[in-house]
Design an enzyme around this catalytic site. Structure first.
Site, short mmCIF file in Angstrom:
data_model
loop_
_atom_site.label_atom_id
_atom_site.label_comp_id
_atom_site.label_asym_id
_atom_site.label_seq_id
_atom_site.Cartn_x
_atom_site.Cartn_y
_atom_site.Cartn_z
CG HIS A 66 -2.05 0.96 1.14
ND1 HIS A 66 -3.23 0.81 1.83
CD2 HIS A 66 -2.20 2.11 0.45
CE1 HIS A 66 -4.04 1.82 1.58
NE2 HIS A 66 -3.42 2.65 0.74
CG ASN A 284 -9.97 8.53 5.20
OD1 ASN A 284 -10.60 8.12 6.17
ND2 ASN A 284 -10.50 8.58 3.99
CG ASP A 311 -2.54 4.60 3.35
OD1 ASP A 311 -2.30 4.97 2.19
OD2 ASP A 311 -3.59 4.87 3.96
O1 DOR Z 1 -4.83 9.05 4.41
C1 DOR Z 1 -5.00 8.63 3.28
N1 DOR Z 1 -4.33 9.15 2.23
N2 DOR Z 1 -5.88 7.65 3.08
C2 DOR Z 1 -6.24 7.23 1.86
O2 DOR Z 1 -7.04 6.35 1.76
C3 DOR Z 1 -5.66 7.88 0.68
C4 DOR Z 1 -4.38 8.52 0.96
C5 DOR Z 1 -3.93 9.47 -0.11
O3 DOR Z 1 -4.00 9.12 -1.29
O4 DOR Z 1 -3.44 10.56 0.22
ZN ZN Z 2 -7.35 4.04 1.50
#
Ligand code: DOR
Ligand code: ZN
Length: 436
Positions: A66, A284, A311
């Protein structure tokens, strides 16, 4: 040829955790012996370069399923070259790049572009994740067979949920034939509304709109029901709420083909750490309560949570300098995730080093059928030498990512990857990138 001597090898794929000597030849693992063995016993090993691994760990390279590399379209935040440099600096040899770029990675040419840019960067292995729906609009499915032919290893509209349940059902059904896993960004946007932190005391105290745990949990429930109905494969990204952990636990008991990831920030922080200015903690799904964090750790312990993923979500300084409500969601993580997990979870005994390697290398490689995740004899030498003593202050100057939106900025972390090899080629040494 290279001998790594007296290193503590952790490789869950072989059930190894102990001192070994490891010989690498032509980019592959050639021999693993107990340290007492004589180097001269191995044919030709006399001319090998010798690296002293004493006091250090050797892991199969970490596999991050991710990451957001932002190219094409948002190169001011990150690009594939800077993101893959950040990866090898952080101990990652393979990364999956999410599709929420501009344009969205929703057709074959774009998938090939991401793959080629990864090859051109020549650092980590970059695997494209393609969108589930055209333009990530949630209305019309993308051409899965074409995406797979172009090199997509999974499908996801991550960054946004697929709100229409019938579209998600069809996606799970159709993805079965090309054998693509759907990575879900499970969020009900109506329940999440315009929230920016977890719906709880912190939100009330700071006067910020909250995102309830139900915004995640109802979508996780929907998605596992649809996976059960279709027999499709799902992987739930960034699980943050205890309700979601329980839903996934029950779904696994019923035999649903579901795996789940948790991000280090959800294990290390909670909503009480947020102040009105800490946009570096705005992410998020949001950082949730202490009870949620405990449930995530419990989920790891009992196998409900299968893997760790960063992420990695780079944003510019300007974007993150806005007030809490306006700043974008995301934490950049590739360079700090491993040291942070080591310092905050492994050192205090919340996670063993062996379990960490399983969650971040063995399990993701297995689930997404990627090379790597194992240092068995004959495997490609994707590996990381980790020094648990090495300290480093995280600064704007030292980070090779274009983005600095990390809660660890200007903080010292202990436990650093000091060498990273991809396919037997040294790509990071002493915290510096070695380009091809
Ligand atoms: O915090 C986040 N940033 N959550 C996500 O699902 C997308 C990501 C982003 O692309 O910046
Ligand atoms: Zn996400």
């Amino acid at each position: 040829m290279m001998w790594l001597k007296k290193v503590h090898l952790i490789d869950p794929s072989q059930g190894i955790s102990g001192l070994r000597d490891v010989l690498v030849e032509d980019g592959r693992i050639k021999e693993i012996t107990l340290p007492a063995a004589q180097t001269a016993d191995v044919t030709g090993a006399g001319e090998a370069e010798v690296i002293d691994g004493a006091g250090k760990y050797l892991f199969p390279g970490l596999v991050d399923v991710h990451t957001h590399l932002r190219e094409p379209g948002f190169e001011e935040k990150e690009d594939i070259a800077s993101g893959s440099a950040a990866a090898v600096r952080g101990g990652f040899t393979s990364i999956l790049a999410m599709a929420n770029t501009q344009p969205v990675i929703d057709h074959r040419g774009l998938v090939e572009f991401v793959r080629n840019q990864g090859l051109r960067a020549g650092l980590a292995r970059v695997y494209p994740v393609a969108a589930v729906t055209k333009g990530q609009r949630g209305e019309e499915l993308a051409e899965m067979w074409d995406l797979k032919a172009g090199g997509a290893v999974a499908l996801s509209d991550d960054g946004r949920p697929v709100m229409n349940a019938e579209i998600m059902r069809l996606a799970l059904e159709y993805a079965k034939l090309p054998e693509l896993i759907i990575i879900t960004h499970s969020e009900d946007t109506q329940l999440a509304w315009e929230g920016c932190v977890h719906w709880g005391e912190t939100a009330l105290k700071l006067g910020l709109k909250g995102i309830p745990s139900s915004a995640e949990a109802v979508m996780v429930a929907r998605d596992v029901i649809l996976a059960a109905q279709t027999g499709g494969k799902i992987h739930v990204a960034h699980v943050s709420a205890r309700e979601s952990v329980e839903i996934i636990r029950q779904a696994k008991k019923r035999g649903v083909d579901v795996t789940a990831e948790v991000n280090p920030h959800h294990l290390i922080f909670c909503d009480a750490d947020i102040t009105v200015h800490s946009t570096s903690l705005k992410v998020n799904p949001p950082l949730r309560s202490v009870r949620d964090r405990e449930a995530l750790l419990q989920g790891i312990a009992d196998g409900t949570i299968d893997l760790l993923a960063t992420d990695h979500a780079p944003h510019t300084w300007e974007e993150k300098s806005q007030p809490m409500a306006e700043a974008p969601f995301g934490i950049q993580g590739l360079e700090t995730a491993l040291p942070a997990v080591w310092q905050y979870l492994v050192e205090p005994g919340l996670l063993t080093a062996e379990k960490m390697v399983e969650l971040w290398s063995t399990a993701p490689a297995r689930r997404f059928q990627l090379s790597g995740g194992s240092l068995k004899v004959g495997e490609a030498a994707d590996m990381v030498l980790f020094d648990p003593q090495k300290k480093e202050k995280i600064t704007k100057e030292t980070l090779v990512s274009k983005a600095v939106n990390t809660p660890f900025l200007d903080q010292e972390l202990q436990g650093m990857p000091v060498m990273t090899w991809v396919d037997g080629k040294l790509r990071q040494k002493d915290r510096r990138i070695i380009a091809s």
